[in-house]
Design a protein around this motif. Structure first.
Motif, PDB file in Angstrom:
ATOM      1  N   GLY A  68      14.946 -29.748 -25.729  1.00 28.87           N
ATOM      2  CA  GLY A  68      14.658 -31.138 -25.448  1.00 28.87           C
ATOM      3  C   GLY A  68      15.881 -31.858 -24.901  1.00 28.87           C
ATOM      4  O   GLY A  68      17.006 -31.363 -25.014  1.00 28.87           O
ATOM      5  N   PRO A  69      15.620 -32.996 -24.263  1.00 26.44           N
ATOM      6  CA  PRO A  69      14.307 -33.594 -24.035  1.00 26.44           C
ATOM      7  C   PRO A  69      13.489 -32.773 -23.038  1.00 26.44           C
ATOM      8  O   PRO A  69      14.047 -32.141 -22.147  1.00 26.44           O
ATOM      9  N   LEU A  70      12.155 -32.796 -23.227  1.00 29.10           N
ATOM     10  CA  LEU A  70      11.250 -32.018 -22.411  1.00 29.10           C
ATOM     11  C   LEU A  70      10.438 -32.934 -21.505  1.00 29.10           C
ATOM     12  O   LEU A  70      10.024 -34.022 -21.905  1.00 29.10           O
ATOM     13  N   LEU A  71      10.178 -32.449 -20.304  1.00 21.50           N
ATOM     14  CA  LEU A  71       9.299 -33.127 -19.359  1.00 21.50           C
ATOM     15  C   LEU A  71       8.129 -32.198 -19.097  1.00 21.50           C
ATOM     16  O   LEU A  71       8.319 -31.039 -18.721  1.00 21.50           O
ATOM     17  N   ALA A  72       6.899 -32.695 -19.310  1.00 15.92           N
ATOM     18  CA  ALA A  72       5.714 -31.858 -19.193  1.00 15.92           C
ATOM     19  C   ALA A  72       4.846 -32.312 -18.026  1.00 15.92           C
ATOM     20  O   ALA A  72       4.825 -33.490 -17.662  1.00 15.92           O
ATOM     21  N   ALA A  73       4.124 -31.368 -17.447  1.00 14.44           N
ATOM     22  CA  ALA A  73       3.189 -31.665 -16.362  1.00 14.44           C
ATOM     23  C   ALA A  73       1.957 -30.799 -16.512  1.00 14.44           C
ATOM     24  O   ALA A  73       2.029 -29.680 -17.040  1.00 14.44           O
ATOM     25  N   ALA A  74       0.804 -31.309 -16.059  1.00 15.88           N
ATOM     26  CA  ALA A  74      -0.458 -30.584 -16.146  1.00 15.88           C
ATOM     27  C   ALA A  74      -1.145 -30.568 -14.796  1.00 15.88           C
ATOM     28  O   ALA A  74      -1.107 -31.555 -14.056  1.00 15.88           O
ATOM     29  N   LEU A  75      -1.773 -29.440 -14.469  1.00 18.42           N
ATOM     30  CA  LEU A  75      -2.561 -29.298 -13.249  1.00 18.42           C
ATOM     31  C   LEU A  75      -3.894 -28.659 -13.594  1.00 18.42           C
ATOM     32  O   LEU A  75      -3.937 -27.623 -14.260  1.00 18.42           O
ATOM     33  N   LEU A  76      -4.982 -29.257 -13.128  1.00 17.59           N
ATOM     34  CA  LEU A  76      -6.286 -28.642 -13.261  1.00 17.59           C
ATOM     35  C   LEU A  76      -6.478 -27.618 -12.148  1.00 17.59           C
ATOM     36  O   LEU A  76      -5.812 -27.666 -11.117  1.00 17.59           O
ATOM     37  N   GLY A  77      -7.389 -26.691 -12.373  1.00 14.50           N
ATOM     38  CA  GLY A  77      -7.683 -25.704 -11.352  1.00 14.50           C
ATOM     39  C   GLY A  77      -8.103 -26.364 -10.051  1.00 14.50           C
ATOM     40  O   GLY A  77      -8.905 -27.303 -10.040  1.00 14.50           O
ATOM     41  N   GLY A  78      -7.544 -25.880  -8.937  1.00 13.51           N
ATOM     42  CA  GLY A  78      -7.860 -26.425  -7.629  1.00 13.51           C
ATOM     43  C   GLY A  78      -6.908 -27.503  -7.161  1.00 13.51           C
ATOM     44  O   GLY A  78      -6.920 -27.876  -5.981  1.00 13.51           O
ATOM     45  N   GLU A  79      -6.054 -28.024  -8.056  1.00  9.51           N
ATOM     46  CA  GLU A  79      -5.086 -29.040  -7.669  1.00  9.51           C
ATOM     47  C   GLU A  79      -3.809 -28.375  -7.176  1.00  9.51           C
ATOM     48  O   GLU A  79      -3.314 -27.429  -7.785  1.00  9.51           O
ATOM     49  N   ALA A  80      -3.267 -28.902  -6.072  1.00 13.04           N
ATOM     50  CA  ALA A  80      -2.031 -28.382  -5.481  1.00 13.04           C
ATOM     51  C   ALA A  80      -2.160 -26.870  -5.295  1.00 13.04           C
ATOM     52  O   ALA A  80      -3.103 -26.399  -4.695  1.00 13.04           O
ATOM     53  N   THR A  81      -1.206 -26.108  -5.831  1.00 17.34           N
ATOM     54  CA  THR A  81      -1.241 -24.644  -5.673  1.00 17.34           C
ATOM     55  C   THR A  81      -1.834 -23.951  -6.902  1.00 17.34           C
ATOM     56  O   THR A  81      -1.735 -22.743  -7.032  1.00 17.34           O
ATOM     57  N   GLN A  82      -2.474 -24.716  -7.771  1.00 16.01           N
ATOM     58  CA  GLN A  82      -2.997 -24.171  -9.027  1.00 16.01           C
ATOM     59  C   GLN A  82      -4.390 -23.585  -8.764  1.00 16.01           C
ATOM     60  O   GLN A  82      -5.401 -24.275  -8.862  1.00 16.01           O
ATOM     61  N   THR A  83      -4.421 -22.296  -8.426  1.00 14.63           N
ATOM     62  CA  THR A  83      -5.682 -21.668  -8.039  1.00 14.63           C
ATOM     63  C   THR A  83      -6.024 -20.433  -8.873  1.00 14.63           C
ATOM     64  O   THR A  83      -7.079 -19.838  -8.662  1.00 14.63           O
ATOM     65  N   ASN A  84      -5.165 -20.027  -9.797  1.00 15.45           N
ATOM     66  CA  ASN A  84      -5.436 -18.783 -10.530  1.00 15.45           C
ATOM     67  C   ASN A  84      -5.804 -19.001 -11.988  1.00 15.45           C
ATOM     68  O   ASN A  84      -5.846 -18.061 -12.771  1.00 15.45           O
ATOM     69  N   SER A  85      -6.070 -20.268 -12.391  1.00 15.41           N
ATOM     70  CA  SER A  85      -6.530 -20.553 -13.746  1.00 15.41           C
ATOM     71  C   SER A  85      -7.282 -21.872 -13.730  1.00 15.41           C
ATOM     72  O   SER A  85      -7.278 -22.602 -12.742  1.00 15.41           O
ATOM     73  N   GLU A  86      -7.934 -22.183 -14.850  1.00 12.61           N
ATOM     74  CA  GLU A  86      -8.700 -23.420 -14.945  1.00 12.61           C
ATOM     75  C   GLU A  86      -7.826 -24.613 -15.288  1.00 12.61           C
ATOM     76  O   GLU A  86      -8.105 -25.735 -14.887  1.00 12.61           O
ATOM     77  N   ASP A  87      -6.808 -24.381 -16.079  1.00 10.80           N
ATOM     78  CA  ASP A  87      -5.862 -25.423 -16.477  1.00 10.80           C
ATOM     79  C   ASP A  87      -4.473 -24.812 -16.545  1.00 10.80           C
ATOM     80  O   ASP A  87      -4.316 -23.646 -16.915  1.00 10.80           O
ATOM     81  N   SER A  88      -3.454 -25.596 -16.213  1.00 13.20           N
ATOM     82  CA  SER A  88      -2.080 -25.113 -16.277  1.00 13.20           C
ATOM     83  C   SER A  88      -1.182 -26.223 -16.793  1.00 13.20           C
ATOM     84  O   SER A  88      -1.294 -27.379 -16.368  1.00 13.20           O
ATOM     85  N   LEU A  89      -0.306 -25.875 -17.731  1.00 14.51           N
ATOM     86  CA  LEU A  89       0.693 -26.794 -18.269  1.00 14.51           C
ATOM     87  C   LEU A  89       2.074 -26.216 -18.053  1.00 14.51           C
ATOM     88  O   LEU A  89       2.255 -24.999 -18.072  1.00 14.51           O
ATOM     89  N   SER A  90       3.052 -27.087 -17.884  1.00 11.83           N
ATOM     90  CA  SER A  90       4.436 -26.628 -17.785  1.00 11.83           C
ATOM     91  C   SER A  90       5.346 -27.619 -18.490  1.00 11.83           C
ATOM     92  O   SER A  90       5.044 -28.811 -18.565  1.00 11.83           O
ATOM     93  N   GLU A  91       6.440 -27.097 -19.016  1.00  7.43           N
ATOM     94  CA  GLU A  91       7.487 -27.920 -19.602  1.00  7.43           C
ATOM     95  C   GLU A  91       8.830 -27.439 -19.088  1.00  7.43           C
ATOM     96  O   GLU A  91       9.056 -26.233 -18.937  1.00  7.43           O
ATOM     97  N   ALA A  92       9.709 -28.373 -18.841  1.00  9.68           N
ATOM     98  CA  ALA A  92      11.082 -28.050 -18.474  1.00  9.68           C
ATOM     99  C   ALA A  92      12.005 -28.990 -19.238  1.00  9.68           C
ATOM    100  O   ALA A  92      11.657 -30.144 -19.510  1.00  9.68           O
ATOM    101  N   GLY A  93      13.167 -28.476 -19.594  1.00  9.49           N
ATOM    102  CA  GLY A  93      14.110 -29.298 -20.326  1.00  9.49           C
ATOM    103  C   GLY A  93      15.381 -28.530 -20.613  1.00  9.49           C
ATOM    104  O   GLY A  93      15.763 -27.641 -19.852  1.00  9.49           O
TER     105      GLY A  93
END
Length: 262
Positions: free
Chosen positions: A174-199
């Motif tokens: 931490g501190p962590l910054l999180a982002a979420a992408l649903l399937g079909g958004e941007a380059t998110q094409t290989n799953s239904e939902d995607s989450l990421s965290e960086a920190g």
């Protein structure tokens, strides 16, 4: 459009293990469809599947779920030539990681929604001028797709509730910054939902702050996650590429394991 999430909290003293994170904050008894705790990350209307699953090949029992995990789970080849196994290599399959109200990770009995779950630990060994880059991969098989989507929703809530988290004694992220992408958004094409965290990752053993990266994806009744914890001399790009590579490998194996056969 990606959703970026932040929050404020602090960690306190307590036990163990969030590189294995693929668990809801409350051990799987939290938000349910339509509850006030929902983040809106339930079953996605935008979900995409590159190939339709064969329902006969979807696991319905713990033993079938464990067999599928064996086929899908990352190994050293999923990351690259420099990656080796850490000891202990595999987690106790009778437990999974849970983030407590105090923002400290613990291992507890899996939620009732879980048929099987497993974590493997890896690292890129220390080299001249570089510390060990530590990695972990997690596959969880839920009873239903809805159970898996609510695990994702609870993971979002964890990021907002605990942007600083204690992994084990002497380790913080931490501190962590999180982002979420649903399937079909941007380059998110290989799953239904995607989450990421960086920190940032700090360790009494390895110092810091170093780069920390976590990605989790959900498709059907499955979630797969990979964590990378940097060290001296390791770049953000190096950590991120290993995380993405292993997660992509597991998602490809998962698709092959459950798709309809021609």
């Amino acid at each position: 459009m990606a959703m970026v999430l932040t929050g404020c909290s602090s960690a306190t003293d307590g036990p163990v293990k969030a590189e294995e994170r693929s668990a809801p904050a409350n051990g799987g008894t939290g938000a349910s469809p339509g509850s006030s705790g929902s983040t809106g990350a339930g079953p996605s209307a935008n979900a995409t599947e590159s190939s339709p699953p064969d329902t006969v090949r979807l696991p319905r029992t713990p033993s079938a779920a464990r067999a599928l995990i064996d086929r899908v789970m990352a190994d050293t080849d999923s990351f690259g030539a420099e990656v080796v196994k850490r000891s202990p290599y595999e987690s106790d399959p009778a437990t999974w990681p849970v983030l407590g109200e105090d923002c400290v990770w613990q291992r507890q009995k899996p939620a009732d929604s879980v048929l099987a779950t497993l974590t493997r630990s890896f690292e890129v060994p220390a080299a001249a001028g570089k510390g060990p880059l530590r990695l972990a991969a997690v596959v969880t098989v839920h009873r239903t797709r809805e159970d898996a989507t609510w695990e994702m929703a609870e993971s979002i809530e964890e990021s907002m509730r605990c942007p600083t988290q204690k992994l084990r004694e002497g380790e913080l992220i931490g501190p962590l910054l999180a982002a979420a992408l649903l399937g079909g958004e941007a380059t998110q094409t290989n799953s239904e939902d995607s989450l990421s965290e960086a920190g940032q990752y700090q360790s009494s053993e390895l110092g810091g702050p170093h780069h920390y990266s976590w990605q989790q994806a959900q498709t059907l009744q499955f979630t797969v996650a990979v964590t990378g914890k940097g060290a001296k001399g390791r770049t953000e790009r190096e950590v991120d590429e290993l995380v993405v590579q292993a997660q992509s490998a597991m998602l490809a194996r998962l698709e092959s394991a459950v798709e309809k056969q021609s």
